[in-house]
Design an enzyme around this catalytic site. Structure first.
Site, PDB file in Angstrom:
ATOM      1  N   LYS A 163       2.389 -20.485  27.835  1.00  0.00           N
ATOM      2  CA  LYS A 163       2.164 -19.049  27.648  1.00  0.00           C
ATOM      3  C   LYS A 163       0.685 -18.742  27.861  1.00  0.00           C
ATOM      4  CE  LYS A 163       5.943 -18.775  24.285  1.00  0.00           C
ATOM      5  NZ  LYS A 163       6.334 -18.472  22.888  1.00  0.00           N
TER       6      LYS A 163
ATOM      7  N   LYS B  32       0.778 -11.513  24.217  1.00  0.00           N
ATOM      8  CA  LYS B  32       0.998 -11.353  22.765  1.00  0.00           C
ATOM      9  C   LYS B  32       0.019 -12.190  21.959  1.00  0.00           C
ATOM     10  CE  LYS B  32       3.092 -15.524  22.340  1.00  0.00           C
ATOM     11  NZ  LYS B  32       2.794 -16.608  21.377  1.00  0.00           N
TER      12      LYS B  32
ATOM     13  N   ASP C 169       8.576 -12.257  20.496  1.00  0.00           N
ATOM     14  CA  ASP C 169       7.479 -13.215  20.407  1.00  0.00           C
ATOM     15  C   ASP C 169       6.258 -12.595  19.743  1.00  0.00           C
ATOM     16  OD1 ASP C 169       6.343 -15.683  20.749  1.00  0.00           O
ATOM     17  OD2 ASP C 169       6.156 -15.567  22.918  1.00  0.00           O
TER      18      ASP C 169
ATOM     19  N   THR D 284       4.463 -14.119  16.359  1.00  0.00           N
ATOM     20  CA  THR D 284       3.116 -14.659  16.448  1.00  0.00           C
ATOM     21  C   THR D 284       2.126 -13.863  15.611  1.00  0.00           C
ATOM     22  OG1 THR D 284       3.707 -15.196  18.728  1.00  0.00           O
ATOM     23  CG2 THR D 284       1.447 -15.584  18.089  1.00  0.00           C
TER      24      THR D 284
ATOM     25  N   SER E 112       1.389 -19.634  13.373  1.00  0.00           N
ATOM     26  CA  SER E 112       0.775 -19.213  14.626  1.00  0.00           C
ATOM     27  C   SER E 112      -0.690 -19.649  14.692  1.00  0.00           C
ATOM     28  CB  SER E 112       0.850 -17.684  14.757  1.00  0.00           C
ATOM     29  OG  SER E 112       0.016 -17.233  15.809  1.00  0.00           O
TER      30      SER E 112
ATOM     31  N   ASN F  95      -2.819 -18.796  17.069  1.00  0.00           N
ATOM     32  CA  ASN F  95      -3.635 -17.653  17.462  1.00  0.00           C
ATOM     33  C   ASN F  95      -3.924 -16.752  16.260  1.00  0.00           C
ATOM     34  OD1 ASN F  95      -3.866 -17.749  20.581  1.00  0.00           O
ATOM     35  ND2 ASN F  95      -1.724 -18.227  20.171  1.00  0.00           N
TER      36      ASN F  95
END
Length: 339
Positions: free
Chosen positions: A107, A195, A248, A252, A258, A260
């Site tokens: 991703k 995202k 998603d 996330t 997650s 991120n």
């Protein structure tokens, strides 16, 4: 039995190898760049560095040798970090064959060229291997730990080649891993990549101890700007309301697993980006690099992305998160747009 090569033994690559191997109808080769990861998998059948606690099935063979991983492979699943994709495929090119099927499960967006991962793979394989590859992209709301555990999970696989998506769906689906087909390759890839930028912003909100109102507004407006850019790049707007878009994004931005979001939490708490990255011990938060690529794409296509612009200023220039939030909230009033 078919042979599947999973290229990249991070958490997500290892989880996909577990899924591919747990029905015992495939022979799976799991390529690990790190020799210590390969040694751990061979010794204990567990990826102690990236996905501890989840043994890989007996039909999954770990290897540190790309040639061995690709030998006889009918399907090649690409799961390396986005900034390693081009170099890895250039090295693999000598062993790639026209009959192989390719699935990108990374991703991200290539930072310098602004290409999606399927575009990088197609460019490299066409140039160095001499054929046009059949490529699909797999994306959706998937934490590797929960996939490896066997929690019910749904995601989507997209390609302009519908027969390819049907093959990938068949090879990976099982009662705990539901794969949907999609023909919007652009939308699925961009939804999965962009995202991560909004997820860092959601983490910043949490790190600043802001409430649910703030995060809900951020996710909603974040989805709007992701959709604007994706559509400008050729995606279908309805893809953004599906698993690779809204699904998603929600996972996330709200899930504690997650990476991120965790980067954003640390930023909101006042840590510096270099310090945060150093503490991840080799794990990758794709959103950090994707923020740069997202800004490049937005400027190329003339798309307004205010949240992404503020995240870019935080990550690149060290802008104070509270200042970024004040600027977002002080923007002139406008009619609510969704896409």
């Amino acid at each position: 039995m078919s042979r599947i090569a999973v290229i990249g033994a991070g958490a997500w690559g290892t989880a996909l190898a577990i899924v591919a191997g747990r029905r015992s109808i495939h022979e799976v080769r799991l390529w690990a760049y790190e020799k210590e990861v390969c040694a751990s998998l061979e010794r204990s059948r567990v990826n102690d560095l990236f996905l501890s606690g989840f043994p890989i099935p007996t039909c999954v063979k770990p290897t540190n040798d790309l040639r061995e991983a690709l030998a006889g492979a009918e399907m090649v699943v690409s799961v390396m970090p986005s900034h390693h994709c081009r170099r890895t495929f250039e090295h693999m090119a000598q062993w790639l064959l026209p009959q192989m099927l390719f699935v990108s499960a990374t991703k991200g967006i290539e930072n310098d060229t602004l290409l999606r991962m399927s575009e990088v793979i197609q460019e490299v394989v066409s140039r160095f291997s001499g054929f046009t590859p059949r490529i699909a992209a797999m994306s959706g709301p998937t934490f590797a730990t929960e996939v490896a555990k066997g929690d019910p999970t749904a995601l989507t696989v997209a390609s302009t080649d519908i027969s390819l998506t049907a093959i990938v769906q068949k090879e990976f689906s099982d009662p705990r891993f539901r794969v949907y087909m999609n023909d919007d390759l652009i939308g699925v890839e961009l939804g999965g990549a962009l995202k991560n930028v909004i997820a860092i912003a959601a983490g910043v909100c949490h790190g600043l101890d802001l409430g649910h109102n703030s995060v809900a507004a951020l996710v909603t407006r974040g989805l709007a700007e992701i959709a604007r850019l994706a559509v400008a790049c050729g995606a279908k707007p309805q893809t953004m309301s599906g698993l690779a878009g809204m699904g998603d994004l929600v996972l996330t931005c709200t899930g504690g697993l997650s990476r991120n979001r965790s980067v954003g939490v640390a930023l909101g708490q006042g840590q510096q980006l270099q310090q945060i990255i150093a503490g991840m011990h080799g794990m990758v938060a794709e959103g950090v690099l994707t923020t740069n690529a997202a800004i490049g794409l937005s400027r190329k296509h003339g798309v307004e992305m205010p949240i992404t612009e503020q995240m870019y200023a935080i990550l690149r220039d060290g802008k104070a998160p509270l200042d970024a939030i004040r600027e977002l909230m002080a923007r002139p009033g406008k009619v609510e747009d969704r896409f």
